[in-house]
Design an enzyme around this catalytic site. Sequence first.
Site, PDB file in Angstrom:
ATOM      1  N   HIS A   1      -6.410  -6.647  -1.163  1.00 17.22           N
ATOM      2  CA  HIS A   1      -5.328  -5.672  -0.952  1.00 17.22           C
ATOM      3  C   HIS A   1      -4.132  -6.268  -0.221  1.00 17.22           C
ATOM      4  O   HIS A   1      -2.990  -6.003  -0.571  1.00 17.22           O
ATOM      5  CB  HIS A   1      -5.892  -4.488  -0.164  1.00 17.22           C
TER       6      HIS A   1
ATOM      7  N   SER B   1       0.825  -1.196   0.000  1.00 17.47           N
ATOM      8  CA  SER B   1       0.000   0.000   0.000  1.00 17.47           C
ATOM      9  C   SER B   1       0.869   1.260   0.000  1.00 17.47           C
ATOM     10  O   SER B   1       1.709   1.428  -0.877  1.00 17.47           O
ATOM     11  CB  SER B   1      -0.957  -0.033   1.199  1.00 17.47           C
ATOM     12  N   TYR B   2       0.716   2.151   0.999  1.00 19.20           N
ATOM     13  CA  TYR B   2       1.520   3.378   1.008  1.00 19.20           C
ATOM     14  C   TYR B   2       3.013   3.089   1.205  1.00 19.20           C
ATOM     15  O   TYR B   2       3.849   3.960   0.988  1.00 19.20           O
ATOM     16  CB  TYR B   2       1.027   4.345   2.094  1.00 19.20           C
TER      17      TYR B   2
END
Length: 471
Positions: free
Chosen positions: A447, A191-192
């Site tokens: 995710h 993710s980030y």
Amino acid sequence: MAFILMVPLTIIFLSVLSVSHVSGTRHGHFPTTKMNSISGDDLVTNLPGQPNIDFRHYAGHITVNENNGRALFYWFYEALTLPDDKPLVLWLNGGPGCSSVGYGATQELGPFIVDGHSSELKFNPYSWNREANMLFLESPVGVGYSYSNTSSDYSKLGDDFAANDAYAFLQKWFLKFPSYRTRILYIAGESYAGRYVPDLADLIQNKNKDSSVHINLRGILLGNPETSNADDWQGILDYAWSHAIVSEETHKAIKKSCDFYSSEPWNDDCAQAADEVYRQYKEIDMYSLYTSVCTSNTAGSEYKSNQVMIRGTSNMMPRIMGGYDPCLDDYAKAYYNRPDVQKALHVSDGHQIKNWSICNMDVFNNWLWSESKESVLPTYKDLILPDLRYGGDTDGRLPVLSTRYSLNSLGLPITRAWRPWYHQKQVAGWVQEYKGLTFATFRGAGHAVPLFKPSESLAFFAAFINDESPP
């Protein structure tokens, strides 16, 4: 979706490893690896609900800035076998502002998974510490148990701030664990962390020019990475249309009014169309399109602000698909706020309890995040490392389309064409190899890929660190 970014390293997919629960071992039985007297203070010995294990693990704080009293919390697990012969992997979760302990360590790829039914821990047979020594870091300060005694630090948080603190953490962590100072290191995350990881890797490579602080960085791995604002937004909106989340009319409005690659990408019509995408995603879990949402009233998944709680007339929990439990955030929050757990992890004395949350919403919503690059693609171009990007193909938040668009922007030559890769004689996803980078998809994963596809992700990870390609 999950993606893996891989630098000059080839990826291999190993057929499923035969793994079983560690049984018949006693709590105090550890490998013969020498324990450093300094790191011994952080040895975890009485973690509540812990299953029997045959490896050491350590937890505690590393002070990265003495003047400000700024300290980052880590949790380190030695490899299940032969820890002296295996590499070190630093894992970072994104957000920004979300905990690598609450997500990576105890939902995805660590050896202990929080069990919401027993309020204890269960052994994860697909933990990545079967292949490497795993180091999980809560970063930046304000996340999880990490903190600063200087309030002004929280107004300085951003990409560069996080990278510099993570680098300082590694330098001081190696003082506690000197036997790892020259060990092969991989930096991984999702993710980030698509921004955290390349920034830290770039900083390490620049600092390595001074041989006195050399870190033996070998490669990076990125799952569902946030990479470039333009590519990420384009991928999110196109993916929503291609997966029937939004109407044809909404997609036409996006195509007509949104140009994310221009100097002024947002106008009123574009913003209105993008809002419609998120309105539709509120009905499901954007991070995992085809699984249920958590219907618990305690809703630890508060950071997923784009989803709503769906409550039916039945008191039964929603059907869990593929072993995925949508209430894992709740379980982690309950476990890490227990006094006996915090005492075991050297976070508190068991009386003055720290308020642990899985995500710091002030950071996550960018209220305390002052600096974020438009794109880290220029940083990727500077890295001289094996790079692996992987993605679950049912993630709408950072979909494989976003990664594909960012790879197109990099313009790397293809060395091996798009093809399926296999696990246990089944197609596990698709893979393409570029010069210095490998991109792979995981079929049916959301995710957080290791959460949805634990066996496949372990096998793929093992292939990567052994410099092999998936079959």
